[in-house]
Design a protein around this motif. Structure first.
Motif, short mmCIF file in Angstrom:
data_model
loop_
_atom_site.label_atom_id
_atom_site.label_comp_id
_atom_site.label_asym_id
_atom_site.label_seq_id
_atom_site.Cartn_x
_atom_site.Cartn_y
_atom_site.Cartn_z
N GLU A 105 -1.51 42.80 -70.83
CA GLU A 105 -0.21 42.63 -71.46
C GLU A 105 0.61 43.88 -71.16
N VAL A 106 1.84 43.68 -70.70
CA VAL A 106 2.73 44.80 -70.42
C VAL A 106 3.82 44.82 -71.48
N ARG A 107 3.96 45.96 -72.14
CA ARG A 107 5.02 46.11 -73.14
C ARG A 107 5.96 47.22 -72.72
N VAL A 108 7.24 46.96 -72.84
CA VAL A 108 8.28 47.96 -72.60
C VAL A 108 9.03 48.09 -73.91
N LEU A 109 8.97 49.29 -74.49
CA LEU A 109 9.56 49.55 -75.80
C LEU A 109 10.59 50.66 -75.69
N THR A 110 11.56 50.66 -76.59
CA THR A 110 12.48 51.78 -76.69
C THR A 110 12.31 52.41 -78.06
N ALA A 111 12.57 53.70 -78.13
CA ALA A 111 12.50 54.40 -79.42
C ALA A 111 13.61 55.44 -79.45
N SER A 112 14.19 55.60 -80.63
CA SER A 112 15.22 56.61 -80.86
C SER A 112 14.74 57.55 -81.95
N PHE A 113 14.95 58.84 -81.74
CA PHE A 113 14.55 59.86 -82.71
C PHE A 113 15.78 60.68 -83.08
N LYS A 114 16.01 60.84 -84.35
CA LYS A 114 17.06 61.76 -84.82
C LYS A 114 16.53 63.19 -84.67
N PRO A 115 17.42 64.18 -84.73
CA PRO A 115 16.95 65.57 -84.66
C PRO A 115 15.86 65.82 -85.70
N GLY A 116 14.75 66.41 -85.27
CA GLY A 116 13.65 66.73 -86.17
C GLY A 116 12.65 65.62 -86.42
N ASP A 117 12.92 64.39 -85.98
CA ASP A 117 11.98 63.27 -86.19
C ASP A 117 10.70 63.46 -85.40
N LYS A 118 9.61 62.86 -85.91
CA LYS A 118 8.34 62.89 -85.19
C LYS A 118 7.60 61.58 -85.43
N THR A 119 6.64 61.29 -84.56
CA THR A 119 5.80 60.11 -84.73
C THR A 119 4.69 60.40 -85.72
N VAL A 120 4.00 59.38 -86.14
CA VAL A 120 2.80 59.57 -86.94
C VAL A 120 1.72 60.16 -86.03
N PHE A 121 0.74 60.83 -86.61
CA PHE A 121 -0.40 61.34 -85.86
C PHE A 121 -1.22 60.12 -85.46
N HIS A 122 -1.54 59.97 -84.16
CA HIS A 122 -2.12 58.72 -83.68
C HIS A 122 -2.89 58.89 -82.38
N THR A 123 -3.52 57.80 -81.94
CA THR A 123 -4.12 57.69 -80.62
C THR A 123 -3.63 56.39 -79.99
N HIS A 124 -3.84 56.26 -78.69
CA HIS A 124 -3.59 55.01 -77.97
C HIS A 124 -4.90 54.59 -77.31
N ARG A 125 -5.10 53.29 -77.16
CA ARG A 125 -6.33 52.80 -76.53
C ARG A 125 -6.25 52.79 -75.01
N PHE A 126 -5.03 52.80 -74.48
CA PHE A 126 -4.79 52.81 -73.04
C PHE A 126 -3.69 53.82 -72.75
N PRO A 127 -3.53 54.27 -71.50
CA PRO A 127 -2.47 55.23 -71.18
C PRO A 127 -1.08 54.68 -71.52
N VAL A 128 -0.19 55.57 -71.90
CA VAL A 128 1.20 55.23 -72.22
C VAL A 128 2.09 56.08 -71.32
N THR A 129 3.11 55.46 -70.72
CA THR A 129 4.09 56.19 -69.93
C THR A 129 5.38 56.29 -70.74
N VAL A 130 5.90 57.50 -70.86
CA VAL A 130 7.15 57.76 -71.60
C VAL A 130 8.19 58.27 -70.62
N TYR A 131 9.36 57.61 -70.61
CA TYR A 131 10.50 58.06 -69.79
C TYR A 131 11.62 58.44 -70.74
N VAL A 132 12.17 59.64 -70.58
CA VAL A 132 13.21 60.14 -71.48
C VAL A 132 14.59 59.76 -70.96
N LEU A 133 15.30 58.96 -71.75
CA LEU A 133 16.67 58.56 -71.41
C LEU A 133 17.69 59.60 -71.84
N GLU A 134 17.43 60.25 -72.97
CA GLU A 134 18.39 61.20 -73.54
C GLU A 134 17.63 62.21 -74.39
#
Length: 96
Positions: free
Chosen positions: A8-37
């Motif tokens: 399964e291929v998923r393409v997701l977008t995410a927006s972060f306000k100044p100072g935002d962070k993700t939850v502490f986590h792991t992934h089961r497979f590699p994740v590629t992140v491309y920075v738009l801004e």
């Protein structure tokens, strides 16, 4: 990478306000992140932080405890995330 008959291929977008962070986590497979801004900082357990700026990409390894940040005090962060996995695999596994 997934080794099953189907992936399964998923393409997701995410927006972060100044100072935002993700939850502490792991992934089961590699994740590629491309920075738009903005700039994305990834902190992985036992490794030096990695900072990726607009127009750059990075690979997040599987099974590594991590959290991602927008370290800016003023700029927004937008990323596109590519995730190839076995079908019905959660995108991330939160850690407590």
């Amino acid at each position: 990478m997934p080794k099953g008959e189907k992936q399964e291929v998923r393409v997701l977008t995410a927006s972060f306000k100044p100072g935002d962070k993700t939850v502490f986590h792991t992934h089961r497979f590699p994740v590629t992140v491309y920075v738009l801004e903005g700039a994305f900082t990834l902190e992985m357990e036992g490794m030096a932080p990695v900072k990726v700026s607009q127009g750059q990409a990075m690979m997040e390894p599987p099974h590594v405890r991590m959290t991602g940040y927008n370290r800016s005090n003023s700029d927004s962060l937008r990323v596109v995330v590519f995730y190839v996995s076995d079908p019905d695999t959660p995108f991330l596994d939160p850690l407590h």
